[in-house]
Write a protein that holds these residues in place. Sequence first.
Motif, PDB file in Angstrom:
ATOM      1  N   ASP A 225       1.511  -6.870  -1.036  1.00 56.16           N
ATOM      2  CA  ASP A 225       1.431  -6.371  -2.415  1.00 56.16           C
ATOM      3  C   ASP A 225       2.854  -6.222  -2.963  1.00 56.16           C
ATOM      4  OD1 ASP A 225       1.109  -5.043  -4.761  1.00 56.16           O
ATOM      5  OD2 ASP A 225       0.019  -3.330  -3.913  1.00 56.16           O
TER       6      ASP A 225
ATOM      7  N   SER B 175       3.951  -5.362  -5.723  1.00 57.32           N
ATOM      8  CA  SER B 175       4.225  -4.243  -6.635  1.00 57.32           C
ATOM      9  C   SER B 175       4.862  -3.071  -5.863  1.00 57.32           C
ATOM     10  CB  SER B 175       2.931  -3.780  -7.314  1.00 57.32           C
ATOM     11  OG  SER B 175       2.094  -3.153  -6.379  1.00 57.32           O
ATOM     12  N   ASN B 176       4.789  -3.169  -4.500  1.00 53.41           N
ATOM     13  CA  ASN B 176       5.355  -2.101  -3.650  1.00 53.41           C
ATOM     14  C   ASN B 176       6.841  -2.301  -3.380  1.00 53.41           C
ATOM     15  OD1 ASN B 176       3.104  -0.644  -3.164  1.00 53.41           O
ATOM     16  ND2 ASN B 176       2.489  -1.841  -1.360  1.00 53.41           N
TER      17      ASN B 176
END
Lengths: 234, 285
Positions: free
Chosen positions: A177, A179-180
């Motif tokens: 992910d 977005s992390n």
Amino acid sequence: MNEHIVTSYNDVMSDLSAEISHMGHLVRKQLIGALKALETRNPDLAKRIRKNDKQVDAINDDIEERVMNILALRQPVAVDLRETIAALKIARELERIGDLARNTTKRTKVILEEDPIDGMEEILKMGRVAVKIVENVVTAYEERDVDLAIAVWNADEEIDEYCNTVFTQLLSGMMVDNSNINACSQMTFVAKNLERVGDHATNIAESIHYVLTGEKIDERRPKSDKTSSTIVEI
Amino acid sequence: MEANAIQDSGLFRPVTPGGEVIKMSEKRAHALAVEPKFKCRDVRVFYGATEALHGIDMDIENTGVTALIGPSGCGKSTFLRVFNRMNDTIPNARVTGDILMDGENIYDKKIDPVLLRARVGMVFQKPNPFPKSIYDNVAYGPRIHGLATKKNDLNEIVETSLQKAGLWNEVKDRLKDPGTSLSGGQQQRLVIARAIAVSPEVILMDEPASALDPIATAKLEELIDELKEKFCIVIVTHSMAQAARVSQKTAFFHLGDLVEYDDTEVIFKNPKDQRTQDYITGRTG
């Protein structure tokens, strides 16, 4: 150990030890606070810890001054010399641990701006090991416990292992992910900070060993941190 | 045997853990190769019925400085005086055991103590120049031992000795002045020049700097540092700092026993015996 004939010499030496011990406890609290701020997502606590680091630096300056005075005025030899030089070195290591706690709070500030990430539990476990190591090394210093110092010296391996696990976990998390990425990349630095705490505690353990025995720990220091070469398959 | 020959002979081939041969300095090879200057075995000194030294076993290296330290009454000055038989001059003093200098027992009946003292010079706590001129102080020994027959030879010995003692430049224009007209530090160096003038092999020093100020002490220590290359120097001192500064070997005496004898670095960083540690760090034993 027998007392010095000159009582004021005893006093300056025990004051120096007390100051190291005081610094050790303060640094331990700083580290606990930094981890607590991360765990409870508390930016105010993080800020407070950051500010407190000035106290650690001030104690380090004070210890340097005391050591200079002892060298200039008492010309220590044998165990007193080892004790005096060790105080200077240990204070420097503690000051570095304090810096790492402060740096962790700076990164926490960024981490808290993002959503919580997976892998936090591992980091906190690693943090608890780091705190325990610092606690033990301070106790080893206070109790003049050479066995405990050696135990600290050996325990660094455990923290290195944790670091490797956490590092891989964070890299995988970022791949899954993206977005992390901000939080995870800051978190890798936190993990590295904790790993460095272990290294500094190891150095302190070496100094304690030298004070107490007059000899260096003869084996090679355990080194299991592999993060510098860790990659994940893409 | 030449130093290189010694090294090449394979007798002394220090190696690193990796097997690489460490090149020794020529001086070090010599120091390792030569026998100790003194070998002392079971040395005991009695004053009447009292035993002041209880069987000392100790080797003194051929060159370099050996410091004898310990509390008052520990026997260190008594031990120092063993090396030039100064204890002979004390009524009721008796020395037993072996004291070999270059393999020869210096307490043997055929040894003349006066000649021995020319080989083993001594410098005391208080400078003791003779009530003579600076020149005559230094020339005294060479004259009585017949080391110079011509005036020029004697002049040369006096000049060289004063130069080695680091005093020449300060006194070269006043050689006729009395030795006692010099300052304390200069007098102590004059006494050393006097000792050197008869080409001794050993210089014993009993608290040589205790009456000197820090500058004179520094000059004396610098002189000791230079002399140690050629002479075997044994020094008794109450100053731990001085022992640490000037010596390569330190021996700690306590109640007539040799407690610990090791490299000076070891004694002052990591002594093995609790009594040594207590003494040098100023602790109650």
